[in-house]
Enzyme design. Structure first.
Site, PDB file in Angstrom:
ATOM      1  N   ASP A 179      35.965 -37.665 -16.127  1.00 46.33           N
ATOM      2  CA  ASP A 179      37.496 -38.036 -16.074  1.00 46.33           C
ATOM      3  C   ASP A 179      38.020 -36.765 -14.919  1.00 46.33           C
ATOM      4  O   ASP A 179      37.576 -35.995 -14.437  1.00 46.33           O
ATOM      5  CB  ASP A 179      38.162 -38.123 -17.213  1.00 46.33           C
ATOM      6  CG  ASP A 179      38.519 -36.662 -17.860  1.00 46.33           C
ATOM      7  OD1 ASP A 179      38.827 -35.356 -17.257  1.00 46.33           O
ATOM      8  OD2 ASP A 179      38.551 -36.446 -19.083  1.00 46.33           O
ATOM      9  N   MET A 181      39.990 -34.453 -15.011  1.00 42.42           N
ATOM     10  CA  MET A 181      40.193 -32.993 -15.407  1.00 42.42           C
ATOM     11  C   MET A 181      38.928 -32.343 -15.567  1.00 42.42           C
ATOM     12  O   MET A 181      38.749 -31.124 -15.459  1.00 42.42           O
ATOM     13  CB  MET A 181      40.886 -32.876 -16.645  1.00 42.42           C
ATOM     14  CG  MET A 181      42.401 -33.353 -16.859  1.00 42.42           C
ATOM     15  SD  MET A 181      42.998 -32.803 -18.199  1.00 42.42           S
ATOM     16  CE  MET A 181      42.279 -33.780 -19.484  1.00 42.42           C
ATOM     17  N   LYS A 182      37.730 -32.962 -15.017  1.00 41.62           N
ATOM     18  CA  LYS A 182      36.353 -32.187 -15.352  1.00 41.62           C
ATOM     19  C   LYS A 182      35.929 -31.625 -14.154  1.00 41.62           C
ATOM     20  O   LYS A 182      36.646 -31.775 -13.121  1.00 41.62           O
ATOM     21  CB  LYS A 182      35.213 -33.306 -15.764  1.00 41.62           C
ATOM     22  CG  LYS A 182      35.666 -33.834 -17.098  1.00 41.62           C
ATOM     23  CD  LYS A 182      35.679 -32.798 -18.267  1.00 41.62           C
ATOM     24  CE  LYS A 182      36.117 -33.508 -19.815  1.00 41.62           C
ATOM     25  NZ  LYS A 182      37.234 -34.140 -19.906  1.00 41.62           N
ATOM     26  N   VAL A 183      34.728 -30.967 -13.908  1.00 45.00           N
ATOM     27  CA  VAL A 183      34.219 -30.306 -12.934  1.00 45.00           C
ATOM     28  C   VAL A 183      33.619 -31.363 -11.951  1.00 45.00           C
ATOM     29  O   VAL A 183      33.847 -31.521 -10.861  1.00 45.00           O
ATOM     30  CB  VAL A 183      33.053 -29.507 -13.218  1.00 45.00           C
ATOM     31  CG1 VAL A 183      32.653 -28.583 -12.060  1.00 45.00           C
ATOM     32  CG2 VAL A 183      33.633 -28.428 -14.441  1.00 45.00           C
TER      33      VAL A 183
END
Length: 390
Positions: A179, A181-183
């Protein structure tokens, strides 16, 4: 505002999206299959055992379905976890049983899991907190010994490994989140890994309405009338698509540079905050473990933590706590034998003292110094200034 999370997207991702637009096929197709193969190679597992899906949450719900969980079953999971994990268990009618965590690593140990096992335990669902693999090898051995299934919530652990094995390959099932917000980001999306090949085929079928064919793109004929449906089970639509997969392929190629910068940011925080009175920095990973630096957490006196967070926000630095303990969530107080308070002391302590600092590859050195300086000043101020009385 210096954000806690922030993706890195640019011309390469735009070019990949443009190629998808030019192909006139945005749905599940060849780019999805390519991304699955690339991610499988990253993990060191067969491509047939991974399925690109529309979110890690969907993967958690599918995992509980694949394990056949239902009323009368218990699933052990850490209270310090995302609510989607407990929701996926509870939705089947099974009971989430929350275990404690180490207050410094925020991951459960094998002993924490063992103490939460019940005669009805069918599965253990562990989170790799902040991208740290934790005690996963010992937990996997414990599950094998007791004959229970292990599900790894590797949402934040896309580049983590323990003794050369990727996080997410120790258990029976695992999922990663992509999503925003991930890396590694695809906007929304996730990857599901299923160790058993037959169960993996079932997962792929259930992820697309229970149909044998994966999508309308170059679908194999099931009869002379190719529009006929070959429904193998009662599934839903949670598959990924070529648009998000194209972004994912680019992000996967950039993953080494992302993690390298994140490690540099974490190391800078370690240096800048070392020995600062009132601030405890994260413990180093054990030998043989490589983490995905997703969270950088500091631990402060519980009496000042919230005031420090508010002060940082006023100075343009966003901080947070992930994840509020599930055993304190009203919806789960009635479903778990553990009550808030002394039953999960490590979790309660961590929840009262932990604060996540901004950590992402877009942070420059000036940002890191700004965060560290603001934190140091705020802690020093609030340690010597009593809170306002109403």
């Amino acid at each position: 505002m210096i954000n806690v999370f922030q993706p890195s997207l640019g011309e390469e991702e735009l070019a990949a999206v443009a190629e998808v637009f030019a192909s006139n096929w945005l749905g599940h197709g060849p780019r999805t299959q390519r991304f699955e193969a690339e991610f499988a190679a990253h993990l060191g597992v067969p491509a047939e055992n991974v399925v690109f899906i529309n979110s890690a949450t969907a993967g958690l719900f599918l995992a509980t379905e694949l394990l056949g969980l239902g009323p009368g079953d218990d699933v052990v999971l850490p209270s310090m976890s995302f609510v989607a994990a407990a929701n996926a268990v509870a939705a089947t009618g099974a009971r989430p049983v929350f275990c404690d965590v180490d207050p410094r690593t925020l991951n459960p140990t094998a002993d924490h899991v063992a103490r939460a096992l019940t005669p009805r335990t069918r599965a253990v669902l562990v989170l790799h907190y902040g991208g740290h693999p934790g005690d996963i090898e010992a937990i996997a051995a414990l599950c094998r010994h007791h004959g229970v299934r292990l599900v790894e919530d590797a949402a934040c652990a896309v580049a983590s490994d323990a003794d050369g094995r990727k996080a997410g390959t120790f258990g029976d099932l695992a999922m990663w989140s992509f999503d925003s917000m991930k890396v590694l980001v695809t906007g929304d999306g996730g990857m599901l890994h299923v160790r058993d090949p037959e169960l993996a085929r079932t997962a792929r079928t259930l992820a697309y309405h229970g149909l044998r064919q994966s999508s309308g793109f170059a679908a194999a004929k099931v009869s002379a009338r190719w529009w006929d449906l070959d429904v193998q089970g009662f599934g839903r639509r949670i598959i990924g698509n070529d648009l998000t997969a194209a972004i994912g392929s680019v992000q996967l190629r950039r993953l080494p540079s992302f993690t390298a910068r994140r490690r540099a940011v974490a190391a800078a925080y370690d240096r800048l905050l070392a020995g600062t009175e009132g601030i405890t920095t994260p413990p180093p990973p054990p030998p043989g473990h490589t983490t995905t630096p997703y969270f950088y957490w500091v631990q402060l006196d519980a009496a000042v933590r919230d005031r420090v967070a508010a002060d940082l926000l006023d100075h343009g630095v966003y901080t947070t706590l992930r994840y509020p303990p599930l055993h304190q969530v009203p919806a789960y107080r009635a479903t778990t034998p553990h009550l808030p308070g002394p039953d999960l002391p490590g979790t309660d302590l961590a929840a009262a003292t932990t604060l996540l600092l901004p950590l992402h590859q877009a942070l420059d050195d000036t940002d890191v110094h700004t965060v560290a300086t603001a934190l140091t000043k705020a802690v020093a101020h609030h340690r010597t200034t009593p809170p306002d009385r109403p």
